[in-house]
Design an enzyme around this catalytic site. Structure first.
Site, short mmCIF file in Angstrom:
data_model
loop_
_atom_site.label_atom_id
_atom_site.label_comp_id
_atom_site.label_asym_id
_atom_site.label_seq_id
_atom_site.Cartn_x
_atom_site.Cartn_y
_atom_site.Cartn_z
N CYS A 183 0.87 -1.65 -0.05
CA CYS A 183 -0.06 -0.09 -0.21
C CYS A 183 1.21 1.58 -0.18
O CYS A 183 2.40 1.54 0.31
CB CYS A 183 -0.69 -0.18 1.46
SG CYS A 183 -2.13 -0.90 1.54
N ARG A 188 1.34 1.57 -6.36
CA ARG A 188 1.79 0.97 -4.80
C ARG A 188 0.52 0.05 -4.78
O ARG A 188 0.31 -0.84 -3.61
CB ARG A 188 2.36 1.54 -3.34
CG ARG A 188 3.42 2.17 -3.90
CD ARG A 188 4.09 2.65 -2.35
NE ARG A 188 4.44 1.64 -1.55
CZ ARG A 188 5.17 1.18 -1.39
NH1 ARG A 188 6.28 1.22 -2.34
NH2 ARG A 188 5.52 -0.47 -0.45
N TRP A 191 -3.25 -1.54 -1.39
CA TRP A 191 -3.58 -2.69 -1.94
C TRP A 191 -4.60 -3.71 -1.27
O TRP A 191 -3.56 -4.07 -0.51
CB TRP A 191 -2.34 -3.03 -2.34
CG TRP A 191 -2.04 -4.27 -3.23
CD1 TRP A 191 -1.65 -5.35 -2.53
CD2 TRP A 191 -2.19 -4.63 -4.99
NE1 TRP A 191 -1.14 -6.62 -3.64
CE2 TRP A 191 -2.51 -5.51 -5.35
CE3 TRP A 191 -2.73 -4.07 -5.61
CZ2 TRP A 191 -2.57 -6.55 -6.14
CZ3 TRP A 191 -3.16 -4.24 -6.83
CH2 TRP A 191 -2.78 -5.75 -6.99
N ASN A 231 0.68 -0.34 6.42
CA ASN A 231 1.02 -1.06 4.60
C ASN A 231 1.83 -2.10 5.69
O ASN A 231 2.32 -2.26 5.96
CB ASN A 231 1.82 -0.12 4.24
CG ASN A 231 2.65 -0.97 3.20
OD1 ASN A 231 2.19 -1.82 2.95
ND2 ASN A 231 4.06 -0.65 2.82
N GLY A 232 1.60 -3.19 5.60
CA GLY A 232 1.67 -4.50 5.32
C GLY A 232 0.58 -5.49 6.38
O GLY A 232 -0.50 -5.30 5.66
N GLU A 289 6.56 -20.27 -21.39
CA GLU A 289 6.51 -18.40 -21.04
C GLU A 289 7.54 -17.65 -21.35
O GLU A 289 7.58 -16.82 -21.32
CB GLU A 289 6.42 -18.85 -19.45
CG GLU A 289 6.48 -17.12 -18.10
CD GLU A 289 5.50 -16.82 -18.73
OE1 GLU A 289 4.44 -17.04 -18.84
OE2 GLU A 289 5.74 -15.51 -18.63
N LYS A 309 7.39 -14.08 -23.35
CA LYS A 309 8.15 -13.14 -22.57
C LYS A 309 8.72 -12.55 -24.03
O LYS A 309 8.91 -10.84 -23.61
CB LYS A 309 8.51 -13.46 -21.72
CG LYS A 309 8.43 -13.74 -20.27
CD LYS A 309 7.71 -12.56 -19.54
CE LYS A 309 6.31 -12.22 -19.33
NZ LYS A 309 5.49 -13.06 -18.95
N GLU A 313 6.83 -10.42 -25.71
CA GLU A 313 5.07 -9.74 -26.16
C GLU A 313 6.69 -8.38 -25.05
O GLU A 313 6.45 -6.87 -25.17
CB GLU A 313 4.81 -9.71 -25.08
CG GLU A 313 5.11 -10.47 -23.93
CD GLU A 313 4.30 -10.70 -22.45
OE1 GLU A 313 2.83 -9.93 -22.50
OE2 GLU A 313 4.57 -11.53 -21.97
N HIS A 347 9.64 -33.71 -35.34
CA HIS A 347 8.24 -33.17 -35.54
C HIS A 347 7.77 -32.48 -36.78
O HIS A 347 6.69 -31.71 -36.56
CB HIS A 347 7.27 -33.75 -34.82
CG HIS A 347 7.23 -34.45 -33.78
ND1 HIS A 347 6.71 -35.98 -34.43
CD2 HIS A 347 7.64 -34.95 -32.71
CE1 HIS A 347 6.70 -36.76 -33.20
NE2 HIS A 347 7.56 -36.36 -32.53
N LYS A 373 -2.61 -4.78 -19.58
CA LYS A 373 -2.29 -4.95 -18.44
C LYS A 373 -3.35 -6.15 -18.33
O LYS A 373 -2.89 -7.40 -17.65
CB LYS A 373 -2.31 -4.26 -17.29
CG LYS A 373 -1.49 -5.04 -15.98
CD LYS A 373 -0.31 -5.77 -16.17
CE LYS A 373 0.42 -6.35 -14.98
NZ LYS A 373 0.86 -7.99 -15.17
#
Ligand code: AGP
Length: 611
Positions: free
Chosen positions: A2, A27, A73, A99-100, A484, A488, A491, A507, A606
């Protein structure tokens, strides 16, 4: 993660705090709020971004010279007005931002409820605030002393800042595990999660250390430890510009998030995995443990990187739980009119929790009687709300469009679920369960060690940046990692790349191989290693360039490959959390070397909230 901001001094507090919160929205942006002290305590808070809070305070009396602000957050409690910070205590005299994560908040809440305390929110923060107030009242002590006593009982991470209606000239702050910076002004002090809200007012700051409490007046800063001993504030001069501060000193959010992974994987495991005692606590999953143990089928539903996490999970669940697992692209699954039997378990994997195809796919499956478990990063998101239960990945906001820390956090959560279910089902023997739990706990420090190779990977990126195509090859648990890695690269650098099971080369795809084609092998020491070596030989025989991700001492690969990247050894089930990281860095550095916008690649969003 946060964002917190506080101010005390001659300026109007509200505009300073509001502007600071806007700087900290990277954040977290689930909700925002401000508490001001001027002839009483005034709290304004609202679900949504800081701009909604700003709108909500138009016309209100915001005059004050002391205040605290927060952009959230969510970790405990959905994003909404009542869970937004600041929270006020039962007496209405104290307000606090945090925050935490307070891990033992449930036990503290029970004690307080028994004493007659009531709670307006679902947050751990409100519990801590009333715990502090209870001590202040019963011990008849100053707020700073109540905070000091309370924090000795707290398990978890925190930065807290409090204001007290009975002491309108003092801010009390404390930290352990989350960041807190104090800006030193002329007869004024600024507090924030990082220096970005402070730097325009002063470059002189104090970084508060763990277990320190700060008692702050406009013209005085006192630091104490939890033993009530004075600490000397160490003033440093800021040398970073604003933009760099928001990225934590990194050039891009993507690089920051790659380097956050030791912490985010740790945060994912914290409060859940106790390797020493062999326990995995996941209340959301526990409720459905019997249904999962007895499920005939588990279907992983996701898109993109999250789909790759589902592929890794397929191998893990089948190995540890001996349950038939299928992995489905959400977009295909939702339109195919799939066969769903009552009791089927669907695991929806999503960083944003808002991906349209995944959301509709699980709504359809739920309407046919399936149980939906969400493995989601954004608390209170649509997919989380539709799910019957699940587990949050606690990776914090992922700003870079390319998913990195969310992927490894998804793997950590899915591994814990598979360990828990396999052990409860009896398909995972005790010794193996304990060995995997211990190894899982050690992953964050292995990631830290692995990230030290970033300069070497940056050089490889310079060497291969002009390739037209890449192939990524892996077997078993590392096959999804190959996919993956290819995603990466595509993109972030716009270079065409494909991932394949290494054995698939013969193949057809091997026709692509020539001296211009870099082939990335994930060739870590696992049960497929020898076979991957032969695939490497096939590529070399056709003059392909080989970059091999290997474990220390793998002489065969070192001899064969043009370049190698060493990753720490780990049980093959856990290897993807390690072997993916060099591929994240390779894609990042190639994108940067091509001077592309790695945080916001062209054509991408996103969160794909449309079909
Ligand atoms: C991954 O780097 C991409 N940004 C994308 O594939 C992403 O993983 C996909 O859109 C799924 O998003 P979600 O995890 O938020 O559902």
């Amino acid at each position: 993660m946060c964002g917190i901001v506080a101010y005390i001094g001659p300026r109007e507090a509200y505009p300073v705090i509001l502007k600071g919160l806007k700087r900290l929205e990277y954040r977290g942006y689930d909700s925002a709020g401000v508490a001001l002290l001027n002839s009483g305590l005034k709290v304004f808070k609202k679900k949504g971004k800081v701009a909604e809070l700003e709108e909500n305070t138009i016309g209100k009396d915001l005059h004050a010279h002391i205040g605290i602000g927060h952009t959230r957050w969510a970790t405990h409690g959905e994003p909404n007005d009542r869970n937004a910070h600041p929270h006020s205590s039962n007496s209405g005299k104290l307000a606090m931002i945090h925050n935490g994560i307070i891990e033992n908040y449930a036990q503290l809440k029970q004690e307080l409820v028994r004493k007659g305390y009531h709670f307006k929110s679902d947050t751990d923060t409100e519990v801590l605030l009333n715990f502090i107030e209870d001590i202040k009242i019963n011990n008849k002590c100053p707020l700073e002393e109540a905070v000091r006593i309370a924090l000795k009982r707290i398990v978890g991470a925190y930065v807290i800042v409090l204001i007290d209606q009975d002491n309108p000239d003092t801010l009390i702050a404390a930290r352990k595990g989350s960041p807190l910076v104090i800006g030193i002004g002329k007869n004024e002090h600024f507090l924030a999660s990082d220096a970005s809200p402070i730097i325009e007012y002063t470059k002189e700051v104090v970084y508060v250390n763990d277990y320190e409490i700060a008692i702050i007046k406009a013209d005085e800063l006192i630091l104490k430890n939890l033993g009530n001993e004075r600490q000397t504030p160490f003033i440093t001069k800021l040398d970073m510009e604003l933009a760099a501060i928001e990225k934590g000193g990194y050039d891009h959010f993507m690089l920051k998030e790659i380097f956050e992974q030791p912490t985010t994987i740790y945060d994912c495991l914290r409060g859940r995995l106790d390797a020493e005692n062999g326990t995995i606590t996941m209340s959301g999953i526990q409720k459905y443990a019997d249904q999962i143990v007895n499920a005939h089928r588990i279907v992983m539903v996701a898109c993109g990187t999250s789909w790759h996490a589902g592929l890794v999970a397929e191998y893990i669940f089948e190995e540890l739980c001996r349950i038939n697992v299928e992995v489905e692209y959400a977009s295909e699954f939702r339109y195919r009119n799939p066969v769903i039997n009552k009791g089927d378990v669907i695991i929806a994997i999503s960083q944003s929790g808002e991906t349209a195809d995944t959301l509709v796919a699980i709504e359809n499956a739920k309407s046919k009687g399936a149980i939906i478990l969400g493995v989601v990063n954004v608390v209170g998101s649509s997919i989380a709300r539709v799910s019957n239960a699940g587990a949050y990945t606690h990776a914090g906001p992922e700003i870079g469009v390319a998913s990195t820390k969310a992927f490894t956090a998804q793997l950590a959560v899915l591994t814990m679920i598979a360990l828990k279910i396999g052990y409860e089902k009896g398909t995972l023997p005790h010794d193996r369960y304990m060995q995997l739990a211990r190894e899982l706990e050690a992953i964050p420090e292995k990631v830290t060690a692995l990230l030290q190779q970033h300069e070497h990977i940056k050089q490889l990126a310079e060497k291969y940046r002009d390739a037209r195509d890449f192939l990524y090859l892996g077997r078993g648990y590392n096959f999804p990692v190959a996919l993956e890695g290819a995603l990466k690269l595509k993109e972030i650098s716009y270079i065409h790349a494909e991932g394949y099971p290494a054995a698939e080369m013969k193949h057809g795809p091997i026709a692509l191989v020539d001296e211009t084609l870099p082939v990335v092998f994930i060739a870590t020491k696992d049960s497929y290693h020898e076979k991957v070596i032969s695939n490497m030989q096939e590529i070399k025989a056709r003059k392909g360039k080989v970059i091999a991700v290997i474990n220390e001492g793998d002489e065969q690969s070192i001899k064969l490959a043009d370049d190698v990247i060493i990753v720490p050894e780990a049980d093959e089930i856990l290897l993807p959390m390690l072997s993916v990281i060099p591929l994240q860095l390779l894609a990042y550095y190639i994108g940067v070397s091509k001077e592309l916008d790695v945080d916001k690649p062209r054509n991408l969003a996103k969160s794909v909230t449309v079909e």
